[in-house]
Design a protein around this motif. Structure first.
Motif, PDB file in Angstrom:
ATOM      1  N   GLU B 276       0.836  -1.202   0.000  1.00  0.00           N
ATOM      2  CA  GLU B 276       0.000   0.000   0.000  1.00  0.00           C
ATOM      3  C   GLU B 276       0.875   1.258   0.000  1.00  0.00           C
ATOM      4  O   GLU B 276       1.842   1.360   0.738  1.00  0.00           O
ATOM      5  CB  GLU B 276      -0.914   0.015   1.229  1.00  0.00           C
ATOM      6  CG  GLU B 276      -1.832   1.218   1.199  1.00  0.00           C
ATOM      7  CD  GLU B 276      -2.791   1.257   2.393  1.00  0.00           C
ATOM      8  OE1 GLU B 276      -3.357   0.219   2.745  1.00  0.00           O
ATOM      9  OE2 GLU B 276      -2.949   2.356   2.969  1.00  0.00           O
ATOM     10  N   GLY B 277       0.506   2.188  -0.851  1.00  0.00           N
ATOM     11  CA  GLY B 277       1.205   3.476  -0.899  1.00  0.00           C
ATOM     12  C   GLY B 277       2.605   3.390  -1.474  1.00  0.00           C
ATOM     13  O   GLY B 277       3.456   4.235  -1.164  1.00  0.00           O
ATOM     14  N   ARG B 280       4.480   6.343  -2.607  1.00  0.00           N
ATOM     15  CA  ARG B 280       3.947   7.515  -1.938  1.00  0.00           C
ATOM     16  C   ARG B 280       4.547   7.656  -0.548  1.00  0.00           C
ATOM     17  O   ARG B 280       5.012   8.719  -0.153  1.00  0.00           O
ATOM     18  CB  ARG B 280       2.419   7.408  -1.817  1.00  0.00           C
ATOM     19  CG  ARG B 280       1.853   8.641  -1.159  1.00  0.00           C
ATOM     20  CD  ARG B 280       0.364   8.599  -0.990  1.00  0.00           C
ATOM     21  NE  ARG B 280      -0.084   9.845  -0.381  1.00  0.00           N
ATOM     22  CZ  ARG B 280      -1.276  10.008   0.166  1.00  0.00           C
ATOM     23  NH1 ARG B 280      -2.148   9.031   0.150  1.00  0.00           N
ATOM     24  NH2 ARG B 280      -1.590  11.154   0.708  1.00  0.00           N
ATOM     25  N   ILE B 281       4.550   6.556   0.180  1.00  0.00           N
ATOM     26  CA  ILE B 281       4.990   6.604   1.570  1.00  0.00           C
ATOM     27  C   ILE B 281       6.516   6.660   1.664  1.00  0.00           C
ATOM     28  O   ILE B 281       7.222   5.969   0.931  1.00  0.00           O
ATOM     29  CB  ILE B 281       4.412   5.392   2.329  1.00  0.00           C
ATOM     30  CG1 ILE B 281       2.899   5.610   2.459  1.00  0.00           C
ATOM     31  CG2 ILE B 281       5.064   5.208   3.686  1.00  0.00           C
ATOM     32  CD1 ILE B 281       2.161   4.442   2.989  1.00  0.00           C
ATOM     33  N   ALA B 282       6.988   7.526   2.553  1.00  0.00           N
ATOM     34  CA  ALA B 282       8.431   7.697   2.705  1.00  0.00           C
ATOM     35  C   ALA B 282       9.005   6.585   3.577  1.00  0.00           C
ATOM     36  O   ALA B 282       8.361   6.149   4.518  1.00  0.00           O
ATOM     37  CB  ALA B 282       8.727   9.048   3.338  1.00  0.00           C
ATOM     38  N   PRO B 283      10.187   6.099   3.235  1.00  0.00           N
ATOM     39  CA  PRO B 283      10.839   5.090   4.065  1.00  0.00           C
ATOM     40  C   PRO B 283      11.655   5.779   5.162  1.00  0.00           C
ATOM     41  O   PRO B 283      11.715   6.994   5.200  1.00  0.00           O
ATOM     42  CB  PRO B 283      11.783   4.417   3.079  1.00  0.00           C
ATOM     43  CG  PRO B 283      12.176   5.509   2.157  1.00  0.00           C
ATOM     44  CD  PRO B 283      11.017   6.471   2.082  1.00  0.00           C
ATOM     45  N   ALA B 284      12.269   4.965   6.012  1.00  0.00           N
ATOM     46  CA  ALA B 284      13.151   5.533   7.025  1.00  0.00           C
ATOM     47  C   ALA B 284      14.302   6.236   6.302  1.00  0.00           C
ATOM     48  O   ALA B 284      14.880   5.708   5.361  1.00  0.00           O
ATOM     49  CB  ALA B 284      13.675   4.448   7.932  1.00  0.00           C
ATOM     50  N   HIS B 285      14.593   7.428   6.794  1.00  0.00           N
ATOM     51  CA  HIS B 285      15.557   8.285   6.121  1.00  0.00           C
ATOM     52  C   HIS B 285      16.936   7.630   6.026  1.00  0.00           C
ATOM     53  O   HIS B 285      17.561   7.622   4.975  1.00  0.00           O
ATOM     54  CB  HIS B 285      15.647   9.586   6.908  1.00  0.00           C
ATOM     55  CG  HIS B 285      16.137  10.726   6.101  1.00  0.00           C
ATOM     56  ND1 HIS B 285      15.685  11.003   4.842  1.00  0.00           N
ATOM     57  CD2 HIS B 285      17.068  11.667   6.386  1.00  0.00           C
ATOM     58  CE1 HIS B 285      16.294  12.063   4.382  1.00  0.00           C
ATOM     59  NE2 HIS B 285      17.155  12.487   5.289  1.00  0.00           N
ATOM     60  N   GLN B 288      17.223   4.817   3.499  1.00  0.00           N
ATOM     61  CA  GLN B 288      17.322   5.302   2.125  1.00  0.00           C
ATOM     62  C   GLN B 288      18.735   5.791   1.828  1.00  0.00           C
ATOM     63  O   GLN B 288      19.298   5.521   0.773  1.00  0.00           O
ATOM     64  CB  GLN B 288      16.304   6.422   1.894  1.00  0.00           C
ATOM     65  CG  GLN B 288      16.311   6.904   0.451  1.00  0.00           C
ATOM     66  CD  GLN B 288      15.137   7.803   0.137  1.00  0.00           C
ATOM     67  OE1 GLN B 288      14.162   7.871   0.889  1.00  0.00           O
ATOM     68  NE2 GLN B 288      15.212   8.505  -0.965  1.00  0.00           N
ATOM     69  N   LYS B 321      12.865   7.475  -6.947  1.00  0.00           N
ATOM     70  CA  LYS B 321      12.415   8.850  -7.166  1.00  0.00           C
ATOM     71  C   LYS B 321      13.561   9.832  -6.943  1.00  0.00           C
ATOM     72  O   LYS B 321      13.753  10.773  -7.701  1.00  0.00           O
ATOM     73  CB  LYS B 321      11.256   9.200  -6.219  1.00  0.00           C
ATOM     74  CG  LYS B 321       9.987   8.451  -6.564  1.00  0.00           C
ATOM     75  CD  LYS B 321       8.717   9.000  -5.930  1.00  0.00           C
ATOM     76  CE  LYS B 321       8.802   9.477  -4.520  1.00  0.00           C
ATOM     77  NZ  LYS B 321       7.495   9.753  -3.921  1.00  0.00           N
ATOM     78  N   ARG B 325      15.142  12.448  -9.612  1.00  0.00           N
ATOM     79  CA  ARG B 325      15.154  13.879  -9.316  1.00  0.00           C
ATOM     80  C   ARG B 325      16.557  14.462  -9.376  1.00  0.00           C
ATOM     81  O   ARG B 325      16.735  15.646  -9.609  1.00  0.00           O
ATOM     82  CB  ARG B 325      14.609  14.113  -7.910  1.00  0.00           C
ATOM     83  CG  ARG B 325      13.226  14.677  -7.852  1.00  0.00           C
ATOM     84  CD  ARG B 325      12.942  15.152  -6.447  1.00  0.00           C
ATOM     85  NE  ARG B 325      13.232  14.112  -5.470  1.00  0.00           N
ATOM     86  CZ  ARG B 325      12.318  13.280  -4.985  1.00  0.00           C
ATOM     87  NH1 ARG B 325      11.081  13.346  -5.400  1.00  0.00           N
ATOM     88  NH2 ARG B 325      12.642  12.375  -4.100  1.00  0.00           N
ATOM     89  N   MET B 390      -2.390   2.563  -5.337  1.00  0.00           N
ATOM     90  CA  MET B 390      -1.652   3.483  -6.197  1.00  0.00           C
ATOM     91  C   MET B 390      -2.131   3.326  -7.636  1.00  0.00           C
ATOM     92  O   MET B 390      -1.569   2.563  -8.419  1.00  0.00           O
ATOM     93  CB  MET B 390      -0.151   3.228  -6.092  1.00  0.00           C
ATOM     94  CG  MET B 390       0.408   3.502  -4.710  1.00  0.00           C
ATOM     95  SD  MET B 390       0.134   5.183  -4.115  1.00  0.00           S
ATOM     96  CE  MET B 390       1.290   6.096  -5.103  1.00  0.00           C
ATOM     97  N   CYS B 398       2.827  11.285  -7.502  1.00  0.00           N
ATOM     98  CA  CYS B 398       3.999  11.008  -6.660  1.00  0.00           C
ATOM     99  C   CYS B 398       5.309  10.964  -7.448  1.00  0.00           C
ATOM    100  O   CYS B 398       6.367  11.223  -6.887  1.00  0.00           O
ATOM    101  CB  CYS B 398       3.811   9.706  -5.896  1.00  0.00           C
ATOM    102  SG  CYS B 398       2.496   9.822  -4.683  1.00  0.00           S
TER     103      CYS B 398
END
Lengths: 206, 428
Positions: B276-277, B280-285, B288, B321, B325, B390, B398
């Motif tokens: 789910e998501g 969209r949903i951010a992972p642990a910084h 990443q 993403k 970017r 999604m 997103c």
């Protein structure tokens, strides 16, 4: 300050994607909740008028897209904010951990006067869900550490505590406004000494 | 008439011949030149380039220097830094040896200058002294004659005339000697002055020619080596892929033209389509960040799985993403930015789709293939939207702003990227 002019408060909602920023705003402004799963694009605002004691305030609430953590929304967006609402999802430890960087990001971008005392409000959303991962105690402790940020637990879905949280947002923003009004909003005026005031020197009449 | 004026115009007196100052100038110039490399021994032993290559040679034979080899090179081949340091040492050794050669030449010139200077000084002193001595003698003889001729008792002297003539003769003799020595003096000075051209040519200009020769050789050598160094940097397939131009990165990949971070992230997500998501949903910084550094070092194998790596699906999704970017030239390319941006203004979906397929044809092959790879995967994600929530619209929102952004990334244009990506997913 006895002036009873209409007050406009700019409030910015930040937090990871999917924590319920848009839902919170919709619940507060329209008293509605949609089960639709929809990511927010860019940033947009809704306004709501609110009676705080004897004052009528207009809250301009800016909802943001969570993915903007990496692609900054830009200084212009944050500038002039009166209060910042940091939202996390109590079922997502990651969203709790991100609060710190959202707060930093806000302070860097908005560059408010007296950042130590800038009014933040933290909201732990989705308390209606069963799989809670962040205990209130833990969130509370974090908020206390950050200069006593008020903490609220809400359910945007069921409308629990949302009103109360936003009322605090308005009150704290107002309080800060008063403080800043009382503080010299302008730098001390520079006095230009008049000619007559100049001390006369002995023995020179020119 | 000599058309060269003396270099230093002093007051000319009878005693100072023309060109005297000019000769002094030549003499002193030779001295300065011979002093320039007075310490040439020191200089040869301690040249700058020698020092540099020596410290790097020491470093190479140190424990750290000896043990480091590129982890990816076949059989512990030297890494790029390793090889560049070798190059650096070789180049400095070359410069050092050339400098020694050139200094040998310069030393010869300096010795000539030294000789010239001492010759001039010696000759000048000699002829000048001779002349001055003769001058003094003449003066004495002259005084003696005058004194004798004006003696008060001269008329009483018996042999006055005889003695007077004798004194006159002496005086004349001295005058002749003086004229002779003066001529020699002037001749020598003129002779030296006339050497100015050859001294300038053989010593001073020659010195500059030597310098020119030395630097030319160095320049030639460096120009032949630099392209190799540049090429090596260009070819290095361990260049971190984040923030590197997509075409540069992909052209280095051996069996595919899909960017490493895109390929790995999507492979890792293969079994997470129901998440789910997703995107969209951010992972642990910190997770990443770790994943990004692993991708930059190309540590992750194609066959790796999320489980082995200990990541949740949001880590590769968001890193993908982030990678997109960070491209200096976005996936849809900055060249076509304005054209892509005009798509939302078209009136209906049909027109938009037509425009999109026109623009897709204008994309560079590598951009096109990577976009195709990405959208093909996103289409599969959207197929599971009843579970992962999604759908194409959400994915567009997103990810859209990560594939279309202006070069300076200043203004935010979400709508175009989102709309375009949504359409591409829906009509893939």
């Amino acid at each position: 300050m006895a002036s009873r002019k209409k007050v406009l408060l700019k409030v910015i909602i930040l937090g990871d994607s999917g924590v319920g920023k848009t839902s919170l705003m919709n619940q507060f402004v329209n008293r509605k909740f949609s089960n639709q799963y929809k990511a927010t694009i860019g940033a947009d605002f809704l306004t709501k008028e609110l009676q705080i004691d004897d004052r009528l305030v207009t809250m301009q609430i800016w909802d943001t897209a969570g993915q903007e953590r990496f692609q900054s929304l830009g200084v212009a967006f944050y500038r002039g904010a009166d209060c910042c609402v940091l939202v996390m999802d109590v079922t997502s430890p990651t969203s709790f951990k991100s609060l710190e960087s959202w707060k930093d990001e806000f302070l860097i971008q908005a560059g408010p006067r007296d950042p130590e005392n800038f009014p933040f409000v933290v909201i732990g959303n989705k308390i209606d869900l069963e799989n809670r991962m962040i205990q209130a105690r833990k969130a509370q402790a974090w908020c206390q550490e950050k200069n006593n940020i008020p903490y609220f637990e809400t359910s945007a879905k069921e409308g629990v505590n949302v009103e109360k949280a936003f009322e605090t947002v308005a009150r704290n923003a107002l309080a800060r406004e008063k403080e800043i009004d009382q503080q010299a909003d302008f730098p001390m005026p520079i006095r230009i000494p008049q000619q007559e005031e100049q001390p006369k020197k002995d023995g020179c009449s020119c | 008439m000599n058309k060269f004026r003396p270099f230093i115009s002093g007051t000319k007196s009878d005693d100072v011949p023309d060109c005297y100052n000019r000769v002094r100038y030549i003499r002193d110039a030779c001295k300065i030149l011979s002093d320039v490399y007075k310490t040439d021994k020191d200089f040869l032993n301690k040249s700058f380039d020698n020092e540099i290559s020596k410290s790097f040679k020491d470093f190479r034979s140190s424990e750290v220097g000896k043990n480091y080899r590129s982890p990816y090179g076949s059989n512990g081949a030297p890494s790029i830094l390793n090889r560049t340091i070798d190059e650096l040492v070789q180049i400095h050794d070359f410069i050092d040896s050339k400098r020694k050669e050139s200094l040998e030449q310069i030393k010869k010139i300096i010795e000539q200058a030294k000789d010239k200077q001492s010759n001039i000084r010696q000759t000048m002193t000699e002829v000048k002294e001779n002349y001055e001595k003769a001058q003094r003698r003449l003066e004495t003889a002259d005084t003696n004659l005058k004194k004798f001729q004006t003696r008060s008792d001269r008329y009483q002297l018996a042999n006055y005339d005889e003695r007077s003539t004798e004194l006159e003769d002496i005086r004349n003799e001295c005058e002749q000697t003086r004229t002779l020595t003066r001529d020699i003096y002037v001749t020598e000075i003129y002779k030296i002055a006339s050497e100015e051209h050859f001294i300038t040519q053989n010593l001073f200009s020659q010195y500059l020619f030597e310098q020119n020769h030395f630097y030319n050789e160095i320049c030639k050598h460096l120009s032949s080596r630099i392209p190799i160094i540049e090429q090596r940097l260009e070819d290095d397939d361990l260049t971190p892929s984040f923030h590197l131009d997509l075409i540069k990165h992909c052209s280095k990949r051996c069996d595919t033209i899909i960017a490493y971070p895109i390929e790995i992230s999507i492979r890792l997500l293969e079994n997470s389509l129901r998440e789910e998501g997703l995107f969209r949903i951010a992972p642990a910084h910190n997770k990443q960040k770790k994943f990004v550094s692993e991708l930059d070092l190309q540590l992750i194998e194609r066959s790796s799985t999320l489980n082995e790596l200990g990541y949740d699906p949001h880590v590769p999704a968001n890193t993908l993403k982030q990678y997109l970017r960070g491209l200096p030239n976005c996936l849809l390319t900055s060249t076509l930015f304005e054209q892509w941006n005009q798509i939302p203004q078209l009136n209906n979906e049909q027109l938009r789709l037509e425009r999109i397929s026109q623009l897709l044809k204008q994309l560079p092959k590598i951009h096109y293939e990577n976009l195709n790879y990405l959208v093909r995967f996103l289409t599969r994600v959207a197929e599971y939207s009843s579970e992962n929530k999604m759908n194409a619209a959400n994915l567009g929102i997103c990810i859209g702003c990560s594939i279309l952004y202006p070069k300076d990334q200043s203004s935010n244009t979400y709508t175009s990227g989102s709309m375009i990506l949504e359409l591409m997913i829906n009509y893939y």
